[in-house]
Design an enzyme around this catalytic site. Structure first.
Site, PDB file in Angstrom:
ATOM      1  N   GLU A 117      40.283  27.320  42.900  1.00 26.90           N
ATOM      2  CA  GLU A 117      40.944  26.045  43.148  1.00 26.90           C
ATOM      3  C   GLU A 117      41.892  26.113  44.345  1.00 26.90           C
ATOM      4  O   GLU A 117      42.239  25.106  44.937  1.00 26.90           O
ATOM      5  CB  GLU A 117      41.690  25.545  41.906  1.00 26.90           C
ATOM      6  CG  GLU A 117      42.707  26.502  41.330  1.00 26.90           C
ATOM      7  CD  GLU A 117      42.131  27.516  40.350  1.00 26.90           C
ATOM      8  OE1 GLU A 117      42.938  28.149  39.658  1.00 26.90           O
ATOM      9  OE2 GLU A 117      40.910  27.704  40.278  1.00 26.90           O
ATOM     10  N   ARG A 133      43.643  42.285  35.076  1.00 26.31           N
ATOM     11  CA  ARG A 133      43.947  42.225  33.644  1.00 26.31           C
ATOM     12  C   ARG A 133      42.698  42.319  32.776  1.00 26.31           C
ATOM     13  O   ARG A 133      42.789  42.645  31.594  1.00 26.31           O
ATOM     14  CB  ARG A 133      44.786  40.994  33.336  1.00 26.31           C
ATOM     15  CG  ARG A 133      46.208  41.116  33.912  1.00 26.31           C
ATOM     16  CD  ARG A 133      47.080  39.924  33.591  1.00 26.31           C
ATOM     17  NE  ARG A 133      46.536  38.682  34.059  1.00 26.31           N
ATOM     18  CZ  ARG A 133      46.775  38.137  35.252  1.00 26.31           C
ATOM     19  NH1 ARG A 133      47.568  38.749  36.096  1.00 26.31           N
ATOM     20  NH2 ARG A 133      46.236  36.990  35.586  1.00 26.31           N
TER      21      ARG A 133
END
Length: 172
Positions: free
Chosen positions: A95, A58
């Protein structure tokens, strides 16, 4: 323009507990997309910028039109194995795992002024990796711009950069 009205929120994507901010609903609205890109480019119109760099995927959708609006070149940062020339690789931790990004070694020349553009600033891990790559190639990151910033994930603090802009900010 009320850009938040153009963002679709999808519950539990890509995993349970995540409220995904989907920009595709803004992108398909030509007027909103045009206005968003112009607003993202505006703070940088009178700055000395040579290139806009955007990470896959993106970041291409945001970064390339920002580069066009500023009249400068665009450099894609891709996932490992996607670029045909000699690359610089950067491995970093997310994460939920690890990722590897690559950029062509000749994409940024020493001393070039770079704006990094992406759709989302969350924890800042991907952007920090892109900053590191640009700096390793000798470029100077003069700004960071995002369509969306999730303030509660504190990515801005991880980046520690003075010139960060975002079109939309979400507190939670």
């Amino acid at each position: 323009m009320k850009f938040k009205e153009k963002i679709r929120e999808i519950q539990d994507f890509p995993e349970k507990g995540i409220q995904f901010k989907d920009i595709t609903t803004l992108l398909k609205d030509g007027k909103a997309f045009h206005a968003a890109i112009n607003q993202l480019a505006q703070p940088f119109r009178h700055q000395d910028i040579d290139l806009v760099v955007g990470p896959e995927a993106r970041g291409f959708v945001v970064g390339a039109p920002v580069a066009y609006a500023l009249g400068v070149g665009f450099v894609p940062v891709r996932k490992s194995g996607k670029l045909p020339g000699e690359t610089l690789s950067y491995r970093y931790t997310l994460e939920y795992g690890e990722n590897v990004l690559e950029v062509h070694r000749d994409a940024v020349k020493p001393g070039q002024k770079v704006l990094i553009a992406d759709d989302l600033l969350a924890t800042g891990g991907t952007t920090r990796a892109v900053v590191q790559m640009v700096e390793q190639l000798g470029g100077e990151v003069v700004g960071l711009t995002f369509m969306i910033e999730l303030l509660y994930l504190k990515g801005r603090q991880l980046l520690g950069h003075d010139n960060i802009t975002s079109l939309l900010k979400y507190k939670q």
